[in-house]
Design an enzyme around this catalytic site. Structure first.
Site, mmCIF file in Angstrom:
data_model
loop_
_atom_site.group_PDB
_atom_site.id
_atom_site.type_symbol
_atom_site.label_atom_id
_atom_site.label_comp_id
_atom_site.label_asym_id
_atom_site.label_seq_id
_atom_site.Cartn_x
_atom_site.Cartn_y
_atom_site.Cartn_z
ATOM 1 N N GLY A 250 0.773 -1.236 0.000
ATOM 2 C CA GLY A 250 0.000 0.000 0.000
ATOM 3 C C GLY A 250 0.801 1.280 0.000
ATOM 4 N N GLU A 286 4.307 -6.684 1.753
ATOM 5 C CA GLU A 286 3.794 -6.964 0.408
ATOM 6 C C GLU A 286 3.718 -5.717 -0.467
ATOM 7 O OE1 GLU A 286 -0.087 -8.392 1.388
ATOM 8 O OE2 GLU A 286 0.605 -10.404 1.892
ATOM 9 N N GLY A 288 3.825 -3.484 -3.702
ATOM 10 C CA GLY A 288 3.735 -3.690 -5.141
ATOM 11 C C GLY A 288 4.205 -2.417 -5.819
ATOM 12 N N ARG A 289 3.272 -1.464 -5.848
ATOM 13 C CA ARG A 289 3.504 -0.169 -6.491
ATOM 14 C C ARG A 289 4.827 0.496 -6.081
ATOM 15 N NH1 ARG A 289 -1.150 2.681 -7.886
ATOM 16 N NH2 ARG A 289 -2.254 1.240 -6.520
ATOM 17 N N ARG A 325 -5.364 3.011 -15.641
ATOM 18 C CA ARG A 325 -5.565 3.753 -14.389
ATOM 19 C C ARG A 325 -6.292 5.091 -14.554
ATOM 20 N NH1 ARG A 325 -2.123 5.446 -11.357
ATOM 21 N NH2 ARG A 325 -3.098 4.845 -9.412
ATOM 22 N N TYR A 329 -9.632 4.966 -12.452
ATOM 23 C CA TYR A 329 -9.574 5.659 -11.153
ATOM 24 C C TYR A 329 -9.451 7.168 -11.291
ATOM 25 C CZ TYR A 329 -7.497 1.026 -9.955
ATOM 26 O OH TYR A 329 -7.204 -0.298 -9.805
ATOM 27 N N CYS A 355 -12.382 3.769 -28.908
ATOM 28 C CA CYS A 355 -13.675 4.391 -29.165
ATOM 29 C C CYS A 355 -14.553 4.471 -27.932
ATOM 30 C CB CYS A 355 -14.372 3.654 -30.296
ATOM 31 S SG CYS A 355 -13.410 3.828 -31.795
ATOM 32 N N GLU A 356 -14.086 5.183 -26.935
ATOM 33 C CA GLU A 356 -14.965 5.629 -25.862
ATOM 34 C C GLU A 356 -14.336 6.832 -25.175
ATOM 35 O OE1 GLU A 356 -15.059 3.705 -21.925
ATOM 36 O OE2 GLU A 356 -14.773 1.862 -23.072
ATOM 37 N N TYR A 384 0.653 -1.664 -12.235
ATOM 38 C CA TYR A 384 -0.736 -1.633 -12.692
ATOM 39 C C TYR A 384 -0.869 -0.994 -14.072
ATOM 40 C CZ TYR A 384 -1.071 -2.746 -7.777
ATOM 41 O OH TYR A 384 -0.880 -3.336 -6.552
HETATM 42 C C1 LIG Z 1 -2.615 -5.305 -4.173
HETATM 43 C C2 LIG Z 1 -2.105 -5.873 -2.893
HETATM 44 C C3 LIG Z 1 -0.855 -5.499 -2.409
HETATM 45 C C4 LIG Z 1 0.021 -4.471 -3.080
HETATM 46 O O1 LIG Z 1 -0.512 -3.204 -3.047
HETATM 47 P P1 LIG Z 1 0.393 -1.957 -3.491
HETATM 48 O O2 LIG Z 1 -0.460 -0.797 -3.269
HETATM 49 O O3 LIG Z 1 0.743 -2.155 -4.907
HETATM 50 O O4 LIG Z 1 1.592 -1.967 -2.600
HETATM 51 C C5 LIG Z 1 -0.405 -6.114 -1.265
HETATM 52 N N1 LIG Z 1 -1.148 -7.022 -0.597
HETATM 53 C C6 LIG Z 1 -2.362 -7.399 -1.036
HETATM 54 C C7 LIG Z 1 -3.130 -8.400 -0.267
HETATM 55 C C8 LIG Z 1 -2.883 -6.836 -2.195
HETATM 56 O O5 LIG Z 1 -4.093 -7.195 -2.610
#
Ligand SMILES: *Cc1c(COP(=O)(O)O)cnc(C)c1O
Length: 433
Positions: A250, A286, A288-289, A325, A329, A355-356, A384
């Site tokens: 997150g 965890e 990601g981004r 995105r 969003y 086409c939207e 993403y």
């Molecule tokens: C999507 C997700 C993440 C990663 O989220 P980021 O915002 O990309 O860091 C981590 N854990 C779980 C369970 C997720 O669904």
């Protein structure tokens, strides 16, 4: 004054300041786009390693494993880079499990999250012996017990806590409010632990929390972790052993220069250290981004400029199928011309050819005047981007290129038309179900 913010990607740029959008990880993008037709995604391996390094140093001294959220960018070359840096994987499907294993991420660094794990997916993950299931419902817990028992294996599990915390992010990527589909309440988790002796083949000894994505302040993390920590202390008091706490992902990134102020890795880990003081088990993260978003750019050319009645449209060869995105969003991405030639600015609605009307990257955005053929960068697309790509409008999936110290490697070539239609066939063999 904020210290140790994440290293801006420009800082790793070896190019002179006057041409700061022309080079990325030492590669001349104008030349690269002469070799690879646009649109395509480019990722800086150096920038990704830098982010991993920042997080790893912040975690120094802790028994911590970073599990990259594969859904942010599942390209095998990216996952290989993660594997080589000692990073594990947070997966949400059997497809992601297969990618992670394929890239060389060991099963004992893989955790499995998600509310809809199917029996087949659980069985597949059990058979390779993943580190941990992040369990999100009682039904899933019972399914896990049944499938582990059938295979005579012990599943390691964590309960995903829904801490009812507002992550103050976009509603579609907020996951830790009680109205969201994710996790279970602390009251429910308490019952799971009270009855855990009935689980002969599930070791329920972990806690998990993930409250949402693109979080730009420490407060929601602090609140969520304080709730998890209080629950952990209560469980320990009640005689339960908790060997793993997964704090989720997150961490937000900078999509809009000068506006988004991401949290520094060191400050984030500081919050974890404080909230979980006294906990000496395994810690899982965890992100990601945070690891990949700012390490990626989408290269695209101006197809044409269209002067409408009210607005000027900059029509790009990239579209919402390459980067969803903004459509999904209303997300902001900085967009810049690669050429630094001085020219007056003007305002454009920046759109793709799909086409939207939703196929809009930016509205009323100020940009140096463009001409057809100009090369532009859409920034912050390493997470993403391709993972949410589609072939909408029968547009092929774009190529992906990894950059490193002045060199590049194509890590996914652009999809061929034949691949796009490969699974389709005429309705010839009619059957009854
Ligand atoms: C999507 C997700 C993440 C990663 O989220 P980021 O915002 O990309 O860091 C981590 N854990 C779980 C369970 C997720 O669904």
């Amino acid at each position: 004054m904020r210290t140790n913010e994440p290293t801006p990607v420009a800082a790793i740029d070896s190019a002179p300041a006057t041409a700061d959008h022309r080079h990325f990880d030492g590669v001349d993008l104008e030349k690269l786009a002469q070799r690879i037709p646009t649109p395509f995604h480019a990722y800086s391996a150096t920038a990704i390693r830098q982010r991993i390094g920042e997080l790893q140093s912040a975690l120094d001294g802790l028994d911590a494993t970073i599990c990259f959220a594969v859904k942010a960018n599942p390209n095998l070359a990216i996952l290989q880079l993660m594997a080589n840096a000692g990073v594990g994987a947070d997966i949400v499907s059997i497809g992601e499990l297969r990618r992670a294993l394929h890239a060389g991420i060991p099963a004992d660094r893989i955790v499995f999250s998600g509310v809809g794990k199917s029996a087949d997916e659980i069985a597949g993950a059990l058979s390779v012996g993943i580190a941990r299931f992040n369990v999100e419902s009682l039904d899933e817990l019972h399914t896990l017990q049944r499938l582990a028992q059938a295979r005579q294996v012990i599943a390691r599990a964590a309960v995903r806590i829904n801490p009812d915390v507002d992550a103050r992010t976009h509603a579609k990527i907020s996951t830790g409010k009680s109205e969201n589909k994710f996790g279970v309440s602390i009251e429910e988790a308490r019952r799971w632990f009270a009855e855990r002796k009935q689980l002969s083949h599930v070791q329920l000894n972990g806690l998990h929390v993930h409250i949402g994505s693109q979080i730009l302040s420490l407060e929601p993390f602090r609140l969520a972790l304080q709730r998890v920590a209080a629950f952990w202390r209560e469980l320990v008091q009640a005689g339960h052993s908790i060997t793993s706490i997964d704090v989720g992902g997150g961490l937000g990134v900078c999509y809009r220069a000068g506006t988004d102020r991401p949290v520094a890795a060191a400050d984030y880990v500081g919050v974890i250290r404080t909230a979980l003081a006294g906990y000496h088990g395994r810690l899982l993260l965890e992100p990601g981004r945070y690891l990949v978003a700012e390490a990626g750019v989408l290269l695209t050319r101006v197809v044409r400029i269209k002067t409408g009645i009210e607005r000027q449209f900059l029509v790009l060869d990239a579209a919402m199928n390459d980067l969803l995105r903004p459509s999904l969003y209303d997300a902001w991405h900085d967009i810049v011309p690669v050429s630094d030639a001085a020219r007056p600015t003007t305002r454009y609605d920046i759109v793709g050819p799909v086409c939207e009307t939703g196929d809009t990257f930016a509205r009323d955005r100020e940009l140096p005047e463009c001409a057809s053929g100009d090369l532009l960068l859409i920034k912050g697309t390493g997470a993403y981007g391709t993972s949410m790509a589609s072939t909408y409008n029968s547009r092929p999936l774009a190529a992906e290129v990894l950059l490193q110290d002045g060199r590049y490697a194509v890590v996914r070539r652009r999809q061929h038309f034949e691949e796009m239609i490969a699974g389709e066939q005429p309705a010839r063999n009619w059957e009854t179900a």
